[in-house]
Design a protein around this motif. Structure first.
Motif, short mmCIF file in Angstrom:
data_model
loop_
_atom_site.label_atom_id
_atom_site.label_comp_id
_atom_site.label_asym_id
_atom_site.label_seq_id
_atom_site.Cartn_x
_atom_site.Cartn_y
_atom_site.Cartn_z
N GLU A 192 0.94 -2.61 -0.64
CA GLU A 192 0.99 -1.50 0.32
C GLU A 192 -0.36 -1.39 1.02
O GLU A 192 -1.33 -0.89 0.45
CB GLU A 192 1.31 -0.19 -0.41
CG GLU A 192 2.67 -0.22 -1.13
CD GLU A 192 2.91 1.02 -1.95
OE1 GLU A 192 1.97 1.85 -2.08
OE2 GLU A 192 4.02 1.18 -2.50
N GLY A 234 -3.51 -0.21 3.22
CA GLY A 234 -4.12 1.06 3.59
C GLY A 234 -5.23 0.82 4.59
O GLY A 234 -5.47 -0.32 5.02
N ASN A 235 -5.94 1.87 4.98
CA ASN A 235 -7.00 1.73 5.97
C ASN A 235 -8.18 0.93 5.46
O ASN A 235 -8.81 0.17 6.20
CB ASN A 235 -7.48 3.12 6.42
CG ASN A 235 -6.42 3.89 7.15
OD1 ASN A 235 -5.55 3.30 7.80
ND2 ASN A 235 -6.47 5.22 7.06
N ALA A 270 6.11 13.20 2.03
CA ALA A 270 5.51 12.11 2.81
C ALA A 270 4.13 12.52 3.33
O ALA A 270 3.18 11.74 3.30
CB ALA A 270 6.43 11.74 3.98
N ALA A 271 4.02 13.79 3.79
CA ALA A 271 2.73 14.27 4.28
C ALA A 271 1.71 14.34 3.17
O ALA A 271 0.54 14.00 3.34
CB ALA A 271 2.90 15.64 4.95
N ALA A 287 1.66 12.52 0.42
CA ALA A 287 1.28 11.15 0.06
C ALA A 287 0.28 10.58 1.05
O ALA A 287 -0.69 9.91 0.68
CB ALA A 287 2.52 10.26 -0.02
N ALA A 288 0.49 10.86 2.35
CA ALA A 288 -0.43 10.37 3.37
C ALA A 288 -1.81 11.01 3.22
O ALA A 288 -2.84 10.35 3.36
CB ALA A 288 0.14 10.66 4.76
N GLU A 289 -1.82 12.32 2.89
CA GLU A 289 -3.10 13.01 2.71
C GLU A 289 -3.86 12.45 1.51
O GLU A 289 -5.07 12.25 1.55
CB GLU A 289 -2.83 14.51 2.52
CG GLU A 289 -4.11 15.34 2.44
CD GLU A 289 -3.82 16.82 2.34
OE1 GLU A 289 -4.76 17.59 2.06
OE2 GLU A 289 -2.66 17.22 2.57
N GLU A 302 -3.59 9.44 0.29
CA GLU A 302 -4.05 8.09 0.66
C GLU A 302 -5.32 8.17 1.50
O GLU A 302 -6.26 7.39 1.32
CB GLU A 302 -2.95 7.37 1.42
CG GLU A 302 -3.28 5.93 1.79
CD GLU A 302 -3.39 5.05 0.57
OE1 GLU A 302 -4.09 4.02 0.67
OE2 GLU A 302 -2.81 5.39 -0.48
N GLU A 303 -5.38 9.15 2.43
CA GLU A 303 -6.58 9.33 3.26
C GLU A 303 -7.79 9.71 2.40
O GLU A 303 -8.90 9.23 2.62
CB GLU A 303 -6.33 10.40 4.32
CG GLU A 303 -5.34 9.95 5.40
CD GLU A 303 -5.08 11.05 6.42
OE1 GLU A 303 -5.69 12.15 6.26
OE2 GLU A 303 -4.31 10.83 7.37
N ASP A 329 -9.01 6.65 0.58
CA ASP A 329 -9.74 5.77 1.49
C ASP A 329 -11.14 6.31 1.74
O ASP A 329 -12.12 5.55 1.82
CB ASP A 329 -8.98 5.62 2.80
CG ASP A 329 -7.68 4.82 2.63
OD1 ASP A 329 -7.56 4.14 1.60
OD2 ASP A 329 -6.81 4.91 3.51
#
Length: 330
Positions: free
Chosen positions: A158, A160-161, A292-293, A295-297, A299-300, A303
């Motif tokens: 998966e 990521g940034n 989903a939001a 999980a994205a937060e 992940e950020e 990173d």
């Protein structure tokens, strides 16, 4: 290249499995049981051979601008430190870790170490039978984790940034670890190739299909084993369908009364008000959280932490460089 007689004497009949040129005439040799470092004769020193047995409990790495030091901890027997040029660390680390894993019984006889990766506080070792992972300041110690390919049923990556997540499904559970994006393709290729070769399949889709079939077969086998009589004939007439119990017929009015009584007993006479429901600990249904939001937060945030770690490591290198230059009077 012919080995110096001093090195040959220390081999005691063992054959080197790896050799690294350390510069000049200095060399490092790895045998199945030891790592030997040959230091050629210099202006201020005679030629010498250092021995580092592989039965270490812990390996740590420290680096400066030009040098790297590998410290092998032997528990009650103390520590030994191997000093090498910093540019040679990856060449040395790969065979050394392979020897240590073999000496500690982590890998099987004849098992081949394919690739070794070192990312900050993560060490990954890919063999032809497993992945060995260690997280921490040490390169390796007894707190390692291993994932034998025999029990791996799926593999995914998966992006990521900053880093790529490696998702390994092992023994029915997902194990996750991250590799920097600069090295992610090498990690993906190493693990994927070793895993597919072990299972003798062409791609991950074929692996998933094969393991899914095996799980179905295992489930059927377990179901058959649950019977004390195996797959033989039914001994007690269990193949005959039992006759259904016949209840006395009731009139429509009696059936309705019974149904109302059962509903009232199950739910009560009145529905709770919103205040009563809250006081009893039952909240009214609301909008479900946006997973989903979230999980994205997360992940950020991960990173961002990885970027900060990379910046701290860069600053640490600059500080070490400054200290080295001050010592040299620059």
């Amino acid at each position: 290249m012919t080995l110096p007689e001093t090195v040959t004497d220390h081999l005691d009949g063992e054959e080197p499995v790896a050799e690294v040129d350390l510069g000049g005439e200095d060399r490092l040799l790895v045998t199945p049981t030891r790592t030997l470092v040959y230091r050629a004769e210099g202006l201020l020193s005679d030629e010498a051979v250092e021995e580092f047995p592989h039965e270490a409990e812990r390996i740590t790495l420290t680096t400066s601008r030009r040098k790297a030091k590998l410290t092998l901890d032997y528990g009650l027997d103390g520590e030994e430190t191997l000093s090498i040029p910093k540019a040679k660390i990856d060449e040395v680390l790969h065979p050394l870790l392979a020897g240590v894993l073999d000496a500690n019984g982590i890998t099987d006889p004849g098992e081949t170490v394919k690739r070794t990766f070192r990312f900050s506080e993560l060490t990954l070792i890919v063999t032809d039978k497993r992945v060995v992972k260690h997280i921490g300041q040490a390169l390796w110690d007894e707190e390692f984790e291993e994932y034998p390919f025999e029990d791996v049923t799926d593999l995914a990556f998966e992006p990521g940034n900053v880093a790529t997540s490696v998702v390994l499904t092992h023994d029915g559970r997902q194990e996750r670890f991250k590799a920097p994006n600069d090295d992610a393709r090498a990690v993906e290729a190493a693990i994927t190739d070793a895993l597919l070769s072990y299972h003798d399949v062409r791609d991950l889709d074929e692996l998933r299909a094969e393991t899914a079939d095996e799980e179905v077969d295992d489930a059927d086998s377990e179901s058959r084993q649950d019977s004390p009589f195996g797959e033989g004939p039914e001994l007690f007439g269990e193949d005959e369908e039992p006759e259904p119990d016949v209840e006395e017929e009731s009139t429509p009015e009696e059936s309705t009364d019974q149904l109302i009584q059962q509903v009232e007993e199950a739910t009560g006479d009145e529905e709770p008000t919103e205040n009563e429901a809250t006081s009893s600990g039952v909240e009214p249904a609301g909008d479900a959280p946006d997973t989903a939001a979230l999980a994205a937060e997360i992940e950020e945030l991960r990173d961002a932490v990885e970027r900060q770690e990379a910046e701290l490591e860069r600053q640490n290198d600059l500080i070490e460089q400054l200290i080295e230059e001050l010592r040299q009077g620059r």
